[in-house]
Design a protein around this motif. Sequence first.
Motif, PDB file in Angstrom:
ATOM      1  N   TYR A  16       1.473  71.101  92.996  1.00 43.25           N
ATOM      2  CA  TYR A  16       2.166  70.560  94.157  1.00 43.25           C
ATOM      3  C   TYR A  16       2.010  71.500  95.345  1.00 43.25           C
ATOM      4  O   TYR A  16       1.839  72.702  95.176  1.00 43.25           O
ATOM      5  CB  TYR A  16       3.651  70.332  93.859  1.00 43.25           C
ATOM      6  CG  TYR A  16       3.893  69.160  92.956  1.00 43.25           C
ATOM      7  CD1 TYR A  16       3.652  67.861  93.399  1.00 43.25           C
ATOM      8  CD2 TYR A  16       4.362  69.329  91.666  1.00 43.25           C
ATOM      9  CE1 TYR A  16       3.870  66.775  92.575  1.00 43.25           C
ATOM     10  CE2 TYR A  16       4.583  68.249  90.839  1.00 43.25           C
ATOM     11  CZ  TYR A  16       4.331  66.980  91.296  1.00 43.25           C
ATOM     12  OH  TYR A  16       4.541  65.900  90.486  1.00 43.25           O
ATOM     13  N   LEU A  17       2.097  70.928  96.535  1.00 43.88           N
ATOM     14  CA  LEU A  17       1.912  71.692  97.765  1.00 43.88           C
ATOM     15  C   LEU A  17       3.230  71.853  98.504  1.00 43.88           C
ATOM     16  O   LEU A  17       4.038  70.922  98.568  1.00 43.88           O
ATOM     17  CB  LEU A  17       0.930  70.970  98.689  1.00 43.88           C
ATOM     18  CG  LEU A  17      -0.451  70.663  98.122  1.00 43.88           C
ATOM     19  CD1 LEU A  17      -1.221  69.771  99.085  1.00 43.88           C
ATOM     20  CD2 LEU A  17      -1.205  71.944  97.855  1.00 43.88           C
ATOM     21  N   THR A  18       3.416  73.031  99.090  1.00 44.13           N
ATOM     22  CA  THR A  18       4.564  73.255  99.958  1.00 44.13           C
ATOM     23  C   THR A  18       4.309  72.548 101.286  1.00 44.13           C
ATOM     24  O   THR A  18       3.213  72.026 101.530  1.00 44.13           O
ATOM     25  CB  THR A  18       4.765  74.748 100.215  1.00 44.13           C
ATOM     26  OG1 THR A  18       3.626  75.251 100.921  1.00 44.13           O
ATOM     27  CG2 THR A  18       4.967  75.530  98.919  1.00 44.13           C
ATOM     28  N   THR A  19       5.293  72.560 102.166  1.00 44.69           N
ATOM     29  CA  THR A  19       5.126  71.940 103.472  1.00 44.69           C
ATOM     30  C   THR A  19       3.996  72.608 104.251  1.00 44.69           C
ATOM     31  O   THR A  19       3.156  71.923 104.833  1.00 44.69           O
ATOM     32  CB  THR A  19       6.445  72.012 104.270  1.00 44.69           C
ATOM     33  OG1 THR A  19       7.441  71.273 103.551  1.00 44.69           O
ATOM     34  CG2 THR A  19       6.290  71.437 105.660  1.00 44.69           C
ATOM     35  N   ALA A  44       8.978  63.477  99.230  1.00 45.78           N
ATOM     36  CA  ALA A  44       8.778  64.654  98.387  1.00 45.78           C
ATOM     37  C   ALA A  44       8.700  64.234  96.925  1.00 45.78           C
ATOM     38  O   ALA A  44       9.499  63.409  96.464  1.00 45.78           O
ATOM     39  CB  ALA A  44       9.904  65.650  98.599  1.00 45.78           C
ATOM     40  N   GLN A  45       7.737  64.800  96.205  1.00 43.13           N
ATOM     41  CA  GLN A  45       7.587  64.496  94.786  1.00 43.13           C
ATOM     42  C   GLN A  45       8.423  65.422  93.917  1.00 43.13           C
ATOM     43  O   GLN A  45       8.499  65.235  92.712  1.00 43.13           O
ATOM     44  CB  GLN A  45       6.117  64.613  94.363  1.00 43.13           C
ATOM     45  CG  GLN A  45       5.289  63.392  94.697  1.00 43.13           C
ATOM     46  CD  GLN A  45       5.027  63.259  96.180  1.00 43.13           C
ATOM     47  OE1 GLN A  45       4.656  64.216  96.830  1.00 43.13           O
ATOM     48  NE2 GLN A  45       5.228  62.070  96.713  1.00 43.13           N
ATOM     49  N   GLY A  46       9.017  66.422  94.526  1.00 42.48           N
ATOM     50  CA  GLY A  46       9.857  67.355  93.785  1.00 42.48           C
ATOM     51  C   GLY A  46      10.373  68.425  94.727  1.00 42.48           C
ATOM     52  O   GLY A  46      10.099  68.402  95.930  1.00 42.48           O
ATOM     53  N   HIS A  55       4.889  68.333  97.640  1.00 44.54           N
ATOM     54  CA  HIS A  55       4.120  67.097  97.802  1.00 44.54           C
ATOM     55  C   HIS A  55       2.830  67.158  96.994  1.00 44.54           C
ATOM     56  O   HIS A  55       2.262  68.220  96.807  1.00 44.54           O
ATOM     57  CB  HIS A  55       3.748  66.895  99.273  1.00 44.54           C
ATOM     58  CG  HIS A  55       4.902  67.045 100.191  1.00 44.54           C
ATOM     59  ND1 HIS A  55       5.175  68.218 100.848  1.00 44.54           N
ATOM     60  CD2 HIS A  55       5.871  66.176 100.547  1.00 44.54           C
ATOM     61  CE1 HIS A  55       6.260  68.059 101.577  1.00 44.54           C
ATOM     62  NE2 HIS A  55       6.706  66.834 101.410  1.00 44.54           N
ATOM     63  N   SER A  56       2.366  65.995  96.587  1.00 45.12           N
ATOM     64  CA  SER A  56       1.046  65.920  95.956  1.00 45.12           C
ATOM     65  C   SER A  56      -0.006  65.726  97.046  1.00 45.12           C
ATOM     66  O   SER A  56       0.305  65.259  98.149  1.00 45.12           O
ATOM     67  CB  SER A  56       0.995  64.748  94.967  1.00 45.12           C
ATOM     68  OG  SER A  56       1.058  63.522  95.667  1.00 45.12           O
ATOM     69  N   ARG A  57      -1.233  66.088  96.742  1.00 42.02           N
ATOM     70  CA  ARG A  57      -2.337  65.896  97.703  1.00 42.02           C
ATOM     71  C   ARG A  57      -2.472  64.420  98.097  1.00 42.02           C
ATOM     72  O   ARG A  57      -2.674  64.092  99.254  1.00 42.02           O
ATOM     73  CB  ARG A  57      -3.658  66.356  97.093  1.00 42.02           C
ATOM     74  CG  ARG A  57      -3.852  67.821  97.089  1.00 42.02           C
ATOM     75  CD  ARG A  57      -5.280  68.123  96.605  1.00 42.02           C
ATOM     76  NE  ARG A  57      -5.508  69.539  96.639  1.00 42.02           N
ATOM     77  CZ  ARG A  57      -5.212  70.362  95.638  1.00 42.02           C
ATOM     78  NH1 ARG A  57      -4.677  69.895  94.544  1.00 42.02           N
ATOM     79  NH2 ARG A  57      -5.455  71.641  95.761  1.00 42.02           N
ATOM     80  N   GLN A  58      -2.372  63.547  97.096  1.00 41.05           N
ATOM     81  CA  GLN A  58      -2.536  62.124  97.352  1.00 41.05           C
ATOM     82  C   GLN A  58      -1.460  61.602  98.308  1.00 41.05           C
ATOM     83  O   GLN A  58      -1.748  60.805  99.198  1.00 41.05           O
ATOM     84  CB  GLN A  58      -2.488  61.324  96.039  1.00 41.05           C
ATOM     85  CG  GLN A  58      -3.598  61.650  95.076  1.00 41.05           C
ATOM     86  CD  GLN A  58      -3.303  62.876  94.211  1.00 41.05           C
ATOM     87  OE1 GLN A  58      -2.248  63.491  94.302  1.00 41.05           O
ATOM     88  NE2 GLN A  58      -4.264  63.245  93.379  1.00 41.05           N
ATOM     89  N   ALA A  59      -0.227  62.052  98.125  1.00 43.34           N
ATOM     90  CA  ALA A  59       0.866  61.598  98.982  1.00 43.34           C
ATOM     91  C   ALA A  59       0.674  62.073 100.415  1.00 43.34           C
ATOM     92  O   ALA A  59       0.935  61.330 101.361  1.00 43.34           O
ATOM     93  CB  ALA A  59       2.202  62.085  98.433  1.00 43.34           C
ATOM     94  N   VAL A  60       0.192  63.305 100.583  1.00 38.34           N
ATOM     95  CA  VAL A  60      -0.026  63.844 101.931  1.00 38.34           C
ATOM     96  C   VAL A  60      -1.145  63.075 102.632  1.00 38.34           C
ATOM     97  O   VAL A  60      -1.012  62.692 103.797  1.00 38.34           O
ATOM     98  CB  VAL A  60      -0.350  65.356 101.872  1.00 38.34           C
ATOM     99  CG1 VAL A  60      -0.738  65.891 103.244  1.00 38.34           C
ATOM    100  CG2 VAL A  60       0.841  66.129 101.314  1.00 38.34           C
ATOM    101  N   ARG A  61      -2.223  62.825 101.927  1.00 37.53           N
ATOM    102  CA  ARG A  61      -3.330  62.069 102.530  1.00 37.53           C
ATOM    103  C   ARG A  61      -2.915  60.630 102.858  1.00 37.53           C
ATOM    104  O   ARG A  61      -3.310  60.081 103.887  1.00 37.53           O
ATOM    105  CB  ARG A  61      -4.542  62.084 101.614  1.00 37.53           C
ATOM    106  CG  ARG A  61      -5.132  63.476 101.472  1.00 37.53           C
ATOM    107  CD  ARG A  61      -6.613  63.407 101.277  1.00 37.53           C
ATOM    108  NE  ARG A  61      -7.169  64.717 101.008  1.00 37.53           N
ATOM    109  CZ  ARG A  61      -7.562  65.556 101.955  1.00 37.53           C
ATOM    110  NH1 ARG A  61      -7.434  65.234 103.210  1.00 37.53           N
ATOM    111  NH2 ARG A  61      -8.066  66.730 101.637  1.00 37.53           N
TER     112      ARG A  61
END
Length: 91
Positions: A16-19, A44-46, A55-61
């Motif tokens: 998962y990625l931070t902001t 946010a995924q978690g 966040h996941s990469r897919q959600a951000v894209r």
Amino acid sequence: MFFRGVLMRPTRGDGYLTTAESARLVGRKPVTIRQWRKRGYLVAQGLDERGYPLHSRQAVRAAERIARDNGLQASGVDPRQVCAGPQNLAA
């Protein structure tokens, strides 16, 4: 993962990625990622151990696509076609 010539690896082991990492992934500022969450483009995924969103990469894209499409519908201008510098102006 490569993005604009830079190797992008999440600092977390779970992927998962931070902001801040999410912002770097899509070439934006962290405040933009927070605005996407506020507007409902990104969920946010978690949460990390301090309670900050992840966040996941897919959600951000996907959020980037939604924001771009929304801007295109509102303005009628594709931001990918706009040049950053001044054009040749007739004097």
